[in-house]
Design a protein around this motif. Structure first.
Motif, PDB file in Angstrom:
ATOM      1  N   GLY A  75       0.687  -1.382  -0.067  1.00 34.64           N
ATOM      2  CA  GLY A  75       0.023  -0.177   0.060  1.00 34.64           C
ATOM      3  C   GLY A  75       0.809   1.413   0.042  1.00 34.64           C
ATOM      4  N   ALA A  76       1.873   1.316   0.825  1.00 31.53           N
ATOM      5  CA  ALA A  76       2.817   2.564   0.708  1.00 31.53           C
ATOM      6  C   ALA A  76       3.636   2.597  -0.559  1.00 31.53           C
ATOM      7  CB  ALA A  76       3.797   2.234   1.835  1.00 31.53           C
ATOM      8  N   VAL A  77       3.922   1.714  -1.190  1.00 29.01           N
ATOM      9  CA  VAL A  77       4.506   1.656  -2.578  1.00 29.01           C
ATOM     10  C   VAL A  77       3.466   2.185  -3.578  1.00 29.01           C
ATOM     11  CG1 VAL A  77       5.540   0.411  -4.419  1.00 29.01           C
ATOM     12  CG2 VAL A  77       6.197   0.110  -2.144  1.00 29.01           C
ATOM     13  N   ALA A  78       2.095   1.750  -3.495  1.00 30.73           N
ATOM     14  CA  ALA A  78       1.218   2.384  -4.524  1.00 30.73           C
ATOM     15  C   ALA A  78       0.916   3.706  -4.224  1.00 30.73           C
ATOM     16  CB  ALA A  78      -0.108   1.473  -4.226  1.00 30.73           C
ATOM     17  N   LEU A  79       0.764   3.935  -2.705  1.00 28.65           N
ATOM     18  CA  LEU A  79       0.664   5.551  -2.587  1.00 28.65           C
ATOM     19  C   LEU A  79       1.860   6.312  -3.244  1.00 28.65           C
ATOM     20  CD1 LEU A  79      -1.437   7.355  -1.336  1.00 28.65           C
ATOM     21  CD2 LEU A  79      -0.035   7.073   0.851  1.00 28.65           C
ATOM     22  N   ALA A  80       2.947   5.965  -2.898  1.00 34.53           N
ATOM     23  CA  ALA A  80       4.143   6.641  -3.351  1.00 34.53           C
ATOM     24  C   ALA A  80       4.034   6.832  -4.777  1.00 34.53           C
ATOM     25  CB  ALA A  80       5.514   5.954  -2.787  1.00 34.53           C
ATOM     26  N   LEU A  81       3.656   5.647  -5.640  1.00 34.05           N
ATOM     27  CA  LEU A  81       3.669   5.899  -6.875  1.00 34.05           C
ATOM     28  C   LEU A  81       2.647   6.772  -7.374  1.00 34.05           C
ATOM     29  CD1 LEU A  81       4.716   4.512  -9.563  1.00 34.05           C
ATOM     30  CD2 LEU A  81       3.316   2.943  -9.465  1.00 34.05           C
ATOM     31  N   LEU A  82       1.598   6.730  -6.783  1.00 38.76           N
ATOM     32  CA  LEU A  82       0.360   7.652  -7.210  1.00 38.76           C
ATOM     33  C   LEU A  82       0.787   9.034  -6.903  1.00 38.76           C
ATOM     34  CD1 LEU A  82      -2.558   8.008  -8.060  1.00 38.76           C
ATOM     35  CD2 LEU A  82      -3.158   7.740  -5.756  1.00 38.76           C
ATOM     36  N   VAL A  83       1.538   9.610  -5.970  1.00 36.66           N
ATOM     37  CA  VAL A  83       1.755  10.663  -5.454  1.00 36.66           C
ATOM     38  C   VAL A  83       2.701  11.273  -6.571  1.00 36.66           C
ATOM     39  CG1 VAL A  83       2.995  12.211  -3.786  1.00 36.66           C
ATOM     40  CG2 VAL A  83       1.086  10.629  -3.168  1.00 36.66           C
ATOM     41  N   ARG A  84       3.705  10.546  -6.819  1.00 40.20           N
ATOM     42  CA  ARG A  84       4.982  10.960  -7.772  1.00 40.20           C
ATOM     43  C   ARG A  84       4.182  10.979  -9.149  1.00 40.20           C
ATOM     44  NH1 ARG A  84       9.913   7.414  -9.763  1.00 40.20           N
ATOM     45  NH2 ARG A  84      10.899   8.888 -11.067  1.00 40.20           N
ATOM     46  N   GLU A  85       3.146  10.290  -9.614  1.00 40.32           N
ATOM     47  CA  GLU A  85       2.686  10.425 -11.028  1.00 40.32           C
ATOM     48  C   GLU A  85       1.557  11.479 -11.173  1.00 40.32           C
ATOM     49  OE1 GLU A  85       3.986   9.218 -13.698  1.00 40.32           O
ATOM     50  OE2 GLU A  85       5.583   8.318 -12.703  1.00 40.32           O
ATOM     51  N   TRP A  86       1.033  11.921  -9.877  1.00 37.25           N
ATOM     52  CA  TRP A  86      -0.109  12.799 -10.025  1.00 37.25           C
ATOM     53  C   TRP A  86      -0.006  13.840 -10.930  1.00 37.25           C
ATOM     54  CZ3 TRP A  86      -4.863  11.815  -8.650  1.00 37.25           C
ATOM     55  CH2 TRP A  86      -5.859  12.849  -8.597  1.00 37.25           C
ATOM     56  N   PRO A  87       0.951  14.716 -10.918  1.00 40.90           N
ATOM     57  CA  PRO A  87       1.163  15.785 -12.115  1.00 40.90           C
ATOM     58  C   PRO A  87       0.792  15.295 -13.288  1.00 40.90           C
ATOM     59  CG  PRO A  87       2.807  16.094 -10.535  1.00 40.90           C
ATOM     60  CD  PRO A  87       2.329  14.670 -10.362  1.00 40.90           C
ATOM     61  N   SER A  88       1.650  14.083 -13.815  1.00 41.99           N
ATOM     62  CA  SER A  88       1.175  13.679 -15.166  1.00 41.99           C
ATOM     63  C   SER A  88      -0.139  12.861 -15.369  1.00 41.99           C
ATOM     64  CB  SER A  88       2.167  12.421 -15.338  1.00 41.99           C
ATOM     65  OG  SER A  88       3.462  12.614 -15.309  1.00 41.99           O
ATOM     66  N   LEU A  89      -0.770  12.377 -14.440  1.00 44.70           N
ATOM     67  CA  LEU A  89      -2.101  12.114 -14.370  1.00 44.70           C
ATOM     68  C   LEU A  89      -3.086  13.062 -14.695  1.00 44.70           C
ATOM     69  CD1 LEU A  89      -2.253   9.088 -11.870  1.00 44.70           C
ATOM     70  CD2 LEU A  89      -2.225   8.900 -14.311  1.00 44.70           C
TER      71      LEU A  89
END
Length: 61
Positions: free
Chosen positions: A27-41
């Motif tokens: 869950g922590a890895v998925a959340l970190a990936l989402l936060v990192r990719e948020w501007p691109s999304l």
């Protein structure tokens, strides 16, 4: 003073604890990936809305 368990296990990790730790890590890895990719999304979603979204299927075969 150490307290021993009746079953002989002294601080052994149970399967349930290990599963919960793995779930928390995933869950922590998925959340970190989402936060990192948020501007691109956000940018991709803005472009998607600009070209028409779901309604664009009739215009672009």
């Amino acid at each position: 003073m150490k307290v021993q368990r009746a079953d002989g296990a002294q601080g052994a990790t149970t399967g349930r604890q290990l599963l919960m730790a793995e779930a928390a890590l995933a869950g922590a890895v998925a959340l970190a990936l989402l936060v990192r990719e948020w501007p691109s999304l956000r940018r991709e979603f803005r472009i998607y809305r600009l070209v028409g979204g779901w309604r664009a299927g009739r215009r672009y075969p």
